[in-house]
Write a protein that holds these residues in place. Structure first.
Motif, PDB file in Angstrom:
ATOM      1  N   ALA A 105       0.834  -1.205   0.000  1.00  0.00           N
ATOM      2  CA  ALA A 105       0.000   0.000   0.000  1.00  0.00           C
ATOM      3  C   ALA A 105       0.866   1.252   0.000  1.00  0.00           C
ATOM      4  CB  ALA A 105      -0.926  -0.010   1.216  1.00  0.00           C
ATOM      5  N   LEU A 128      -5.774   3.369   2.480  1.00  0.00           N
ATOM      6  CA  LEU A 128      -5.650   2.416   1.375  1.00  0.00           C
ATOM      7  C   LEU A 128      -5.553   0.988   1.902  1.00  0.00           C
ATOM      8  CD1 LEU A 128      -5.328   1.835  -1.643  1.00  0.00           C
ATOM      9  CD2 LEU A 128      -2.860   2.199  -1.377  1.00  0.00           C
ATOM     10  N   SER A 132      -8.247  -1.658   0.651  1.00  0.00           N
ATOM     11  CA  SER A 132      -7.784  -2.727  -0.242  1.00  0.00           C
ATOM     12  C   SER A 132      -7.573  -4.060   0.460  1.00  0.00           C
ATOM     13  CB  SER A 132      -6.478  -2.307  -0.919  1.00  0.00           C
ATOM     14  OG  SER A 132      -6.656  -1.147  -1.706  1.00  0.00           O
ATOM     15  N   TYR A 133      -7.167  -4.024   1.742  1.00  0.00           N
ATOM     16  CA  TYR A 133      -6.788  -5.264   2.430  1.00  0.00           C
ATOM     17  C   TYR A 133      -7.527  -5.477   3.748  1.00  0.00           C
ATOM     18  CZ  TYR A 133      -2.939  -4.456  -0.839  1.00  0.00           C
ATOM     19  OH  TYR A 133      -2.201  -4.193  -1.967  1.00  0.00           O
TER      20      TYR A 133
END
Length: 270
Positions: A105, A128, A132-133
């Motif tokens: 990231a 992020l 995203s995760y």
């Protein structure tokens, strides 16, 4: 700062007290001197430490001679995390995936900002990592503390950055490789044009090696990447793609005199 040959030999000898009893600095020295890319790579003190650490256990393994630069980073970071296994477990991490995701990231934010080395907002990376995760804020802060302690990143108040530009290049390459695998290679021409420049050469080389990893089965992608680079309007940095028919693998050469091109690749590049 670049180490000369005498300094490199002394550095490797001094590493004998740091690593396993199997470490043999002379063998490591011989491996470095079998490859031009490792000779250049080892001029940097941190890179030489990476080589010494990586070969401290695998120096007797013939596969060590074939390790790509990207593999060296992967091996080195894996060893750093293994050395801090108890700290990682205390943070409630069952594997290294979340740690690598946070570093990826950070690399993505760096790349999106123009491949900058500093001035990366910790809040931006945290957002992020969550999006995203699915990494929570608490988890993120613990991971940042860990990777700062093992000197992969530096934390500067509200900003974070990779401790060394080459760490950033490695994680940017990991991120961009995953992007290039989305859809056809021809849909990423703008990205390839950006990569085929002198400032991004190290990132491009690592991506190329990652695609050419025999274990990943991405030889077809390696071929497509090579053809797109050769056809790129921005390929003006003396970049050539050579081909080894015995291993069926491609390699980036800078300013190579007469590269041995795969016939099909040469045809596509015309």
């Amino acid at each position: 700062y670049k180490l000369d040959e005498t300094q490199k030999r002394k550095f490797l000898r001094d590493c004998s007290s740091l690593f396993e009893s199997t470490y043999n600095w002379e063998n490591t020295w011989d491996i470095i001197n079998t490859r031009v890319d490792l000779q250049r790579f080892s001029q940097n003190p941190m890179h030489l430490m990476m080589l010494a650490s990586t070969f401290s256990q695998s120096v007797q393994d013939s596969n060590s001679l074939a390790l790509s630069i990207g593999h060296l980073y992967a091996e080195f970071i894996d060893r750093l995390l293994k050395k801090n296994k108890s700290q990682i477990e205390n943070l409630g991490l069952t594997n290294n995936t979340d740690i690598l995701d946070v570093l990826t990231a950070l690399a993505k934010v760096s790349w999106d900002k123009g491949n900058v080395d500093n001035g990366i907002s910790k809040d931006e990376v945290r957002a992020l990592a969550k999006a995203s995760y699915d990494i929570t804020a608490e988890h993120f802060n613990n991971i940042i503390g860990l990777v700062e302690n093992i000197h992969i990143i530096d934390s500067l108040g509200i900003e974070i950055q990779f401790s060394h530009a080459s760490f950033k290049e490695y994680f940017v390459a990991l991120y961009l490789k995953s992007e290039l695998l989305k859809g056809e290679m021809s849909s990423h021409l703008d990205l390839l044009k950006t990569l085929a420049s002198s400032t991004n050469m190290n990132i491009l080389k690592m991506i190329f090696e990652m695609f050419d990893d025999e274990e990943s089965g991405n030889t077809k992608w390696s071929f497509r990447l090579a053809s797109q680079i050769l056809m790129s309007e921005n390929n003006n940095v003396g970049l050539h793609i050579s081909y080894n028919p015995e291993s069926d693998r491609y390699k980036i050469d800078e300013n190579s005199a007469v590269p041995e091109l795969h016939p099909d690749l040469l045809l596509m590049a015309k």
